[in-house]
Structure formats: C-alpha cells, structure tokens
Design an enzyme around this catalytic site. Sequence first.
Site: not given
Length: 402
Positions: A212-213
Amino acid sequence: MGLLSGVNILLGISGGIAAYKSPLLVRELIKNGSEVRVVMTPSAKDFVAPLALATLSKNPVLSSFTSTDLDNPVWNDHVELGLWADVFLIAPATSNTLSAMAQGRCNNLLLAVYLSAKCPIFIAPAMDLDMFAHPSNQKNMETLSSFGNKVLPVDEGFLASGLQGKGRMLEPKAIAMHVIDFFNPTLPLKDKRVLITAGPTYEAIDPVRFIGNHASGKMGFALAEVAANLGAKVILVCGPTTEKTQHPQIQVKSIVSAMEMFEEVKEVYPSVDIAIGAAAVADYKPELVAEHKIKKKNNNISINLVPTQDILAYMGTHKKNQYLLGFALETENELVNAIEKLQRKNLDGIVLNSLQDPGAGFSVSTNKITYIHSNKSIQTFQIQSKTGCAEAIFDQIIKHDS
Ligand code: CTP
C-alpha cells in the site's frame, strides 16, 4: 464567499425528534455564509437546547410572543422576523405544525411568523412512516404546496419509532442544498457529473498482507465536497481511508485494489463530464496472491511484481468530451515530469505537487499545488488547506472547460 453569503435565514423548529439535528443544520447554513436566527415552538425545546442554537447562530432564540427584559415584558415582533428573513425554513415540520400551517392557526410564535412572512418558505417534514402516509398529512402538504411553499421530500430509512420507512427529515446537508440551489440557480457545475478517484489502493500479498502507500484520501474528498457544493453529482471511487462524507450529492464507491478501482471507473467514466485521478494507485501488484498466510522461515523471499492497470491512462485513451485531470507527485524535475505525464496520458490538465514542499503531501491537511493546463499555461498557488486547493482546482477546470 459562501454560496449563501448575505442571505438571512430564519430557521423554524417544531417539536419532533428530528429537532436534534437542528444544530447541525444551523452550522451548515452558517458555513455557507448565511446569517441565521431561530424560532422554536415551545415543545421543540424538549428535543434541542435553545442555548446550543443561540451559541451556534450567535443570535437569541425565540419561542414565545414575549420575553422578559428587567421587569417589563418585551414583544417578540413576528412581523419584523418575517421581514428580516430572505427565507423561512421550517425544519423539522411536524404533523401538528403542518396541520396548523395549512389551516392558518396561530397559537405559537413560529406559526405567527409563518402567517406574516412574505419571503419564500421551505418546509422539511419529519414524522413516522404511517403518519407521513396518512391522507390528512398528505393533504396538508399538498395544500401548503398550493400556497406556494416549497415542501421538501422526506428520506426513507430507520425511524425513531424503530420502524423502517419514509418520513425521516432530510439530512441537514441535503436541506441546505435545497436552499443553496434556490439562491444559486446557475451554480457552475449544476447538472454536471464528476468522477473522482481517491486514496490509496492495497494490493494483496496473502490473506493478511498487502502493498500500500501513505495516501490519506483527503485531497480527493476535498475535491468531491467542493464539486458537490458547486452543484455537481459526484461519484467518488476511493481506496481504504478513514475520510467520510455526508454530502447528499456524493456517491462513494469503496474499493481496495487497483483492479477494483479500474472496474468502477470503467463503468462510470462514459457518463461523466469531468474526471479527476487523485488516487495514489499502486503501480505494481504481486503476480500471485498466496492462498494462505506466508509463514516465516529463515531464508530470503522475493515477490514478483507486475504492473497494475494505469487507470488515468485508460481514461485518456477512451476520452470523448470529458475534461480529464490528473495528479503528479514528483520529487525531482517536477515541471518536466508533470508535463510529460500530461501528454503521455492525454490529459486536459495536471496538478503537480512536490514532496519537497513542506506542508504538501499525503497525510497533512495542507497542500501546495501547480496547475498545468494542456495549452501549457501554468498557475502556481500558495500553500493552503486541501479544501482551498480543491477550490483553486475547480476554478481552473471551470475556466478551461467553458
Ligand atoms: N494513476 C492511475 N493509475 C495508476 C497509476 C497512476 O490512475 N495505476 C494516476 C494517479 O491517480 C495520478 C496520475 O496517474 O492522477 C499520476 O500518478 P503518479 O503515480 O504520479 O504517476 P505514474 O503514472 O504512476 O508515474 P510515476 O510513478 O513513474 O511517476
């Protein structure tokens, strides 16, 4: 300048359980720039405290024909209140108040103001489903409409009685939108459909892990709120986020992965006028997702990553009449990279933000943006709230799209 700047709104509250939402309605109206004064029926005070309403509206709340000043009664002039108001909004309007209004009864201050006011009148009914459906109430609402009053629809859903059905008062934002529409018949994005992608995407590694980020979705949500306030119907396709919206003109479609975001976008994109890619879509995903949790061993492991679908590039390739806007988050050669991205993805504009600017980026609530249009015009804005950035972005879109 708010969409209700300079508008005097008199809010009439009658005694039903939906009155507990009145402070939110006052805030919503004030947030849009209006001056608000409140009149209540005596029984409404059982459901919401006058002090809360007086504090939020910054005006005394009236509920009787006279008040006491030292030892002399003072007349609360219902005629003056009606003349002061540019609009009289009765929310909630209970069955009892609707019936009194339809018949011209005048046994409280709210009804006296109603009978003497010459301004437009909005009525937001609120009652239980069977009461709402009763022919007497339906007839009263018809009668009130035939007098020129604007009787707003009701919501359907969970009612205070515990039953489900039609009769809930509209949410404060939805009521405010009706008033805003009335005073702004030519909102710049009225009848436009806007698609916005927002937040991060999560690409599964196994049933418990993902790539993810740090995207928070704040910029996409700010864009959605601004577009909706300018009259648009917004479809917000967003990845995992804690951001929320109650705006009645925003439809949220929650997704997790880039592929799910792509599927939603593909379906909606042909029918929109404006599309904005504000999501931080993962560029790569694991080629294979492990069926079971990957167990720890004492060796190195590697995950083979394959590219995800570039959603914005897809929209650029399939563009008909949409105005297409992208975002570019760059750490070096910012302008050159952003212009290259704009051309490569066939965009009409791109918003550049640089992680080198303090106060700009993922999880903060401010941003510093540069707007680059496909005709190469470049506009740089000072650091400001994400809502301020969203307003500046829509100013640019409206300027270039008209
Ligand atoms: N974008 C997208 N789908 C992807 C990747 C990006 O829709 N799979 C969109 C983003 O929402 C943003 C724009 O493309 O509006 C640019 O994203 P960015 O990550 O800055 O650029 P990339 O195209 O991924 O290129 P790079 O990472 O090499 O800078």
